[in-house]
Every structure is written in structure tokens, then in C-alpha cells.
Design a protein around this motif. Structure first.
Motif, PDB file in Angstrom:
ATOM      1  N   ASP A   1      67.491 -59.230 -15.956  1.00 35.71           N
ATOM      2  CA  ASP A   1      66.735 -60.465 -15.685  1.00 35.71           C
ATOM      3  C   ASP A   1      66.655 -61.275 -16.971  1.00 35.71           C
TER       4      ASP A   1
ATOM      5  N   TRP B   1      60.372 -71.164 -16.043  1.00 34.59           N
ATOM      6  CA  TRP B   1      60.241 -72.321 -15.142  1.00 34.59           C
ATOM      7  C   TRP B   1      58.784 -72.512 -14.727  1.00 34.59           C
TER       8      TRP B   1
ATOM      9  N   THR C   1      74.806 -65.942 -16.542  1.00 31.48           N
ATOM     10  CA  THR C   1      75.814 -66.993 -16.751  1.00 31.48           C
ATOM     11  C   THR C   1      76.553 -66.750 -18.086  1.00 31.48           C
TER      12      THR C   1
ATOM     13  N   GLN D   1      68.102 -69.386  -9.081  1.00 30.62           N
ATOM     14  CA  GLN D   1      67.005 -70.354  -8.919  1.00 30.62           C
ATOM     15  C   GLN D   1      66.846 -70.514  -7.418  1.00 30.62           C
TER      16      GLN D   1
ATOM     17  N   GLY E   1      67.931 -59.975 -11.278  1.00 32.87           N
ATOM     18  CA  GLY E   1      66.743 -60.708 -10.830  1.00 32.87           C
ATOM     19  C   GLY E   1      65.608 -59.740 -10.497  1.00 32.87           C
TER      20      GLY E   1
HETATM   21  P1  NAD Z   1      62.246 -65.188  -7.881  1.00 34.02           P
HETATM   22  O1  NAD Z   1      62.337 -66.506  -8.543  1.00 34.02           O
HETATM   23  O2  NAD Z   1      60.912 -64.552  -7.734  1.00 34.02           O
HETATM   24  O3  NAD Z   1      63.187 -64.133  -8.656  1.00 34.02           O
HETATM   25  C1  NAD Z   1      64.474 -64.449  -9.132  1.00 34.02           C
HETATM   26  C2  NAD Z   1      64.661 -63.703 -10.450  1.00 34.02           C
HETATM   27  O4  NAD Z   1      65.978 -63.944 -10.941  1.00 34.02           O
HETATM   28  C3  NAD Z   1      63.686 -64.186 -11.528  1.00 34.02           C
HETATM   29  O5  NAD Z   1      63.011 -63.100 -12.104  1.00 34.02           O
HETATM   30  C4  NAD Z   1      64.589 -64.912 -12.539  1.00 34.02           C
HETATM   31  O6  NAD Z   1      64.118 -64.810 -13.859  1.00 34.02           O
HETATM   32  C5  NAD Z   1      65.930 -64.221 -12.327  1.00 34.02           C
HETATM   33  N1  NAD Z   1      67.095 -65.066 -12.655  1.00 34.02           N
HETATM   34  C6  NAD Z   1      67.370 -66.322 -12.206  1.00 34.02           C
HETATM   35  N2  NAD Z   1      68.509 -66.779 -12.741  1.00 34.02           N
HETATM   36  C7  NAD Z   1      68.983 -65.792 -13.557  1.00 34.02           C
HETATM   37  C8  NAD Z   1      70.120 -65.663 -14.395  1.00 34.02           C
HETATM   38  N3  NAD Z   1      71.013 -66.653 -14.523  1.00 34.02           N
HETATM   39  N4  NAD Z   1      70.294 -64.510 -15.080  1.00 34.02           N
HETATM   40  C9  NAD Z   1      69.405 -63.496 -14.977  1.00 34.02           C
HETATM   41  N5  NAD Z   1      68.290 -63.565 -14.200  1.00 34.02           N
HETATM   42  C10 NAD Z   1      68.088 -64.696 -13.493  1.00 34.02           C
HETATM   43  O7  NAD Z   1      62.965 -65.303  -6.474  1.00 34.02           O
HETATM   44  P2  NAD Z   1      62.825 -64.358  -5.175  1.00 34.02           P
HETATM   45  O8  NAD Z   1      61.870 -64.988  -4.257  1.00 34.02           O
HETATM   46  O9  NAD Z   1      62.652 -62.966  -5.586  1.00 34.02           O
HETATM   47  O10 NAD Z   1      64.274 -64.547  -4.551  1.00 34.02           O
HETATM   48  C11 NAD Z   1      65.306 -63.642  -4.910  1.00 34.02           C
HETATM   49  C12 NAD Z   1      66.577 -64.000  -4.169  1.00 34.02           C
HETATM   50  O11 NAD Z   1      66.359 -63.915  -2.767  1.00 34.02           O
HETATM   51  C13 NAD Z   1      67.080 -65.417  -4.446  1.00 34.02           C
HETATM   52  O12 NAD Z   1      68.482 -65.382  -4.565  1.00 34.02           O
HETATM   53  C14 NAD Z   1      66.662 -66.190  -3.230  1.00 34.02           C
HETATM   54  O13 NAD Z   1      67.563 -67.230  -2.997  1.00 34.02           O
HETATM   55  C15 NAD Z   1      66.718 -65.135  -2.144  1.00 34.02           C
HETATM   56  N6  NAD Z   1      65.779 -65.414  -1.044  1.00 34.02           N
HETATM   57  C16 NAD Z   1      64.420 -65.476  -1.277  1.00 34.02           C
HETATM   58  C17 NAD Z   1      63.559 -65.749  -0.223  1.00 34.02           C
HETATM   59  C18 NAD Z   1      62.054 -65.855  -0.403  1.00 34.02           C
HETATM   60  O14 NAD Z   1      61.370 -66.199   0.567  1.00 34.02           O
HETATM   61  N7  NAD Z   1      61.511 -65.566  -1.576  1.00 34.02           N
HETATM   62  C19 NAD Z   1      64.088 -65.938   1.056  1.00 34.02           C
HETATM   63  C20 NAD Z   1      65.466 -65.878   1.255  1.00 34.02           C
HETATM   64  C21 NAD Z   1      66.303 -65.607   0.189  1.00 34.02           C
END
Ligand code: NAD
Ligand code: USQ
Length: 383
Positions: A31, A38, A76, A99, A7
């Protein structure tokens, strides 16, 4: 250490990949770029113009002299994931690749299923890749404070000691998540805990609060390294949204009474917390849980802070208490522990006037990119 960041094109993942690389770790990113897909599907876009991942990584090498490996694919797909594990041979895997939007998961049946399949299957595959080929690799998994919900007692870090009918045990803290997304994180936690128990996997679940801010030292060092900053009603999160709303004169969208209290942290602390977890690995067989946040705020208090910061910059900010599209308590007790990361050396960047100013100024700089029709929430939790 060789670190695989799953990610790594996302908000937390990109900032973390650069930070770990700058600190001397050998970083590779996985990634699928599905988040960019989306955004396109929903017709939304980050406030900031983010470069394609290949360009970002090239520029990082130009700026820092450091290489980051890139593997575009979906975790996945087990064959893809396990072949990347064999190429990278990671000592630690940081898993951000899910997600992560609660509203996205509540759009309809398809989005709920897509969220849970993507998140639960992806994490299961990571567990199997570790078990099959790299049993000593430390899994650092991003969980969420929302796994706990809003219980009327103090929230501990992962476990609680309970006395029942004269007997005592330390058990996983009860989970009461508030969306199909937050539920997917609970399912992940259970699967990881089980894998630690049966296979001796070492894992740290970072139950992170809501992240705010956009600049880290590395992402702010060049315009091609700029991070995403979401403001739309699906992917935008509370404080970031409020600053961007203020910048375009949109009333702040407080859902319901705004007494919802949540845990928050600056993105500069996200990257540091991950580094702390990597540098202090869990023991083999240990399922370690850290609550990753620095401060607690109610949503209405945040709105007032943004209003005040706007005033000092000459921006008039209105607050609008909208009918809450979510099903959640709007006034409740919330007191969570966060001592583990602090005791391992985290020095928090607390929310300050300076940070609010800089976020507001950042939002003003890019305000021409804002599509105001994407600000109001459109997804309802109700039938
Ligand atoms: P984001 O959507 O900006 O980044 C997630 C990344 O993961 C994306 O680039 C996406 O393309 C990639 N991804 C998703 N499913 C994938 C898959 N099956 N295979 C490969 N890549 C995949 O999200 P973020 O804000 O950076 O959040 C990252 C993590 O931190 C998440 O797990 C989220 O639950 C957790 N989190 C985020 C926050 C927040 O405030 N942003 C707070 C608490 C926890
Ligand atoms: N809220 C508003 N107005 C808004 C946006 C949100 O009042 O414009 C309220 C929500 O109703 C909720 C709270 O603010 O009570 C937080 O909502 P959010 O959208 O900022 O955050 P949330 O949906 O909880 O999800 C975000 C991330 C998720 C992460 C989670 C951490 O998207 O990936 O897991 O924060 S936590 O909240 O601690 O579970």
C-alpha cells in the motif's frame, strides 16, 4: 497460498488481508498509503479512528499469532512492484489498490487524470510483473458493477451472446460507466483481457457492487484492528453514509428521485468472495468475470430502510431529495446476474434489520468524530 494484497490498508483490502491471514494464507500487503493522503488533502476523515498500518499489523500478530508482510510503496513504480513480487513470490495477487471514488475523479481535470493514471498504470504494471516473473500467478482484480452502467436489458457476468445478421458470438458485455473513475475500471478490464489473450495470464475480474458494513470477525476483534468507514461526500458510499447521517440527525442525502438501483453486498461477503476466487483460480489465458454482489436496492428504498431502523431505536430520520450532483438515470431497469460466486459456495449475509441496527449503533458510538460540513455533496458532474 502466498497472497499479495495490493491496497491492503484500505476498507476492503484491510478486512480481506486479515480474513485471508486467519484462513491460513501467507499474506503480504502493498500500500502506498495514498488514501490517507487524499483524506488529508480533502480535509476528511474516516468515522473510525484507524491505527497506522504498522501498528495494525503488529496488533494482528499479537491477536492471532500470524505475520503479515508490509511493503509501503506505489505500484505505478514498476521497480518497486517487481522487487516486491520477487520477495513475496505470490501464487495470487488481490488488487484493491486504486483511487475508488467517482466524485473524486470528477472534481476537475487533475483528479480525473490522477485517477486514470493511478489505476490504469498500476494495473498494467501488475500485469507486466506477472508476465515477466510469475506467469502462473492468479490475478484477482477488483472491478465494479458500475462498468456496465444501467442498460435496459439484463446484465450478464462479463460476456453476452449476440446474434447479428445471422451470425452468433459471445462478446464482452457492453460498458457504459458513469464517471472517470468507473471508466478507469473499464480500461483495466480491457487491458487484463488482452493480457490473458496474448500472454496466457490467468485473471478474475470481480465486478463488485457497493459495499456496506464495517465489522468482520477479524477487524472487530480489537480496537487497533478497526476498519475505516467513510461518510464524507467524496469517499462515503450510499448505505454507510445514510446510517452515519441518521446517527447525527442529518437528513438522508438521496440524490434526485432516488430510483437509481445499484448492486450491494456486506463487507463480510467481500472477503469471502475474494477467498472463493483465490481457491478456484481462473485457467491460464482465461479472463473470468464474476459479478460480486448479493442484492439489488434502489437508493430511496435504502433510505426508507434506514429511516425505519432509526425509528425503532428512537431516532427521527428525515429524507431529503437533493438536486442530483451526478448525471445518471434516476428511474431505470436494472437486473444483474450474480450466480457464479453463489455456485462456488458464497452464502450471502443479506441486508437485515440486525445489520442496520449494528451499523447505526456503530455510528452513534463514534458520532463525535463526525464533521457535518463534509456530508453534503460538493462535486458536480456538470460543467
Ligand atoms: P480504499 O480507498 O479504502 O482502499 C484502496 C487502497 O489502495 C488505499 O489504502 C490506497 O492507499 C491504496 N492505493 C491506491 N492507489 C495505490 C497505488 N498506486 N499503489 C499502492 N496502493 C494504492 O478503497 P476500497 O473501498 O477498499 O476499494 C478497494 C477496491 O475495491 C477498489 O479498487 C475499488 O474500486 C473496489 N470497489 C470498492 C467498492 C466499495 O464500495 N468500497 C465497491 C466496488 C468496488
Ligand atoms: N447516492 C445518493 N446519495 C448519497 C450517495 C450516493 O443518492 O449520499 C447515489 C448516487 O447518486 C448513485 C448511488 O447512490 O446513484 C451509488 O453511489 P455511491 O457513492 O454509493 O457509489 P459509487 O459512486 O457507485 O461508488 C461506490 C464505490 C466504488 C465502487 C462502486 C460500485 O465508491 O469504488 O466501484 O460503489 S458500483 O456502484 O456498483 O459501481
Amino acid at each position: 497460498m502466498k497472497v499479495l494484497v495490493i491496497g491492503g490498508d484500505g476498507y476492503c483490502g484491510w478486512a480481506t488481508a486479515l480474513y485471508l491471514s486467519s484462513r491460513g494464507h501467507e499474506v503480504a500487503i502493498i500500500d502506498s498509503l495514498v488514501r490517507r493522503h487524499w483524506d488529508n488533502e480533502l480535509g476528511v476523515s474516516t468515522l473510525t479512528p484507524i491505527a497506522p498500518i504498522q501498528k495494525r499489523i503488529d496488533r494482528w500478530q499479537g491477536v492471532s499469532g500470524k505475520k503479515i508482510g508490509l511493503h509501503v510503496g506505489d505500484i505505478t513504480n514498476y521497480d518497486f512492484l517487481s522487487s516486491v513480487f520477487r520477495q513475496v513470490e505470490p501464487g495470487a495477487v488481490v488488487h484493491f489498490g486504486e483511487q475508488r471514488s467517482a466524485p473524486f475523479s470528477m472534481i476537475d481535470r487533475e483528479h480525473a487524470v490522477a485517477t486514470q493514471v493511478n489505476n490504469v498504470v498500476g494495473t498494467l504494471n501488475v500485469l507486466y510483473a506477472i508476465r515477466n516473473d510469475f506467469p502462473d500467478c492468479h490475478l484477482v482484480k477488483l472491478g465494479t458493477m458500475g462498468e456496465y452502467g444501467t442498460p435496459n436489458i439484463d446484465i450478464e457476468e462479463g460476456y453476452i451472446t449476440i446474434e447479428h445478421n445471422g451470425r452468433k458470438d459471445t462478446l464482452p458485455y457492453p460498458k457504459q460507466p458513469g464517471s472517470f473513475y468507473h471508466l478507469s475500471k473499464v480500461h483495466d478490464s480491457h487491458n487484463i483481457h488482452f493480457a490473458c489473450k496474448i500472454w496466457g495470464v490467468r485473471a478474475t475480474d470481480l465486478n463488485q457492487g457497493v459495499v456496506y458494513g464495517v465489522l468482520t470477525e477479524e477487524t472487530g476483534s480489537d480496537e487497533y484492528l478497526i476498519n475505516r468507514l467513510d461518510y464524507d461526500g467524496v469517499f462515503g458510499t450510499a448505505l454507510n453514509r445514510f446510517c452515519i447521517q441518521a446517527a447525527v440527525g442529518h437528513p438522508l442525502t438521496v440524490y434526485g428521485k432516488g430510483g437509481q438501483t445499484r448492486a450491494f453486498l456486506d463487507i463480510r461477503d467481500t472477503v469471502r468472495c475474494v477467498e472463493i476466487a483465490i481457491n478456484n483460480p481462473a485457467d491460464a489465458g482465461e479472463f473470468r468475470v464474476f459479478n460480486q454482489f448479493t442484492e439489488l436496492f434502489s437508493i430511496i428504498d435504502l433510505a426508507h430502510m434506514v429511516q425505519k431502523a432509526g425509528q425503532t431505536m428512537g431516532i427521527k430520520v428525515e429524507i431529503n431529495n437533493l438536486e442530483n450532483p451526478r448525471v445518471e438515470l434516476e428511474e431505470h431497469y436494472f437486473n444483474a446476474k450474480n450466480t457464479s460466486l453463489l455456485s462456488l459456495g458464497l452464502q450471502p449475509h443479506l441486508l437485515s434489520d440486525a445489520l442496520l441496527d449494528s451499523l447505526l449503533n456503530f455510528a452513534v458510538k463514534y458520532r463525535d468524530r463526525i464533521d457535518q460540513s463534509q456530508i453534503l455533496p460538493k462535486v458536480s458532474w456538470r460543467r
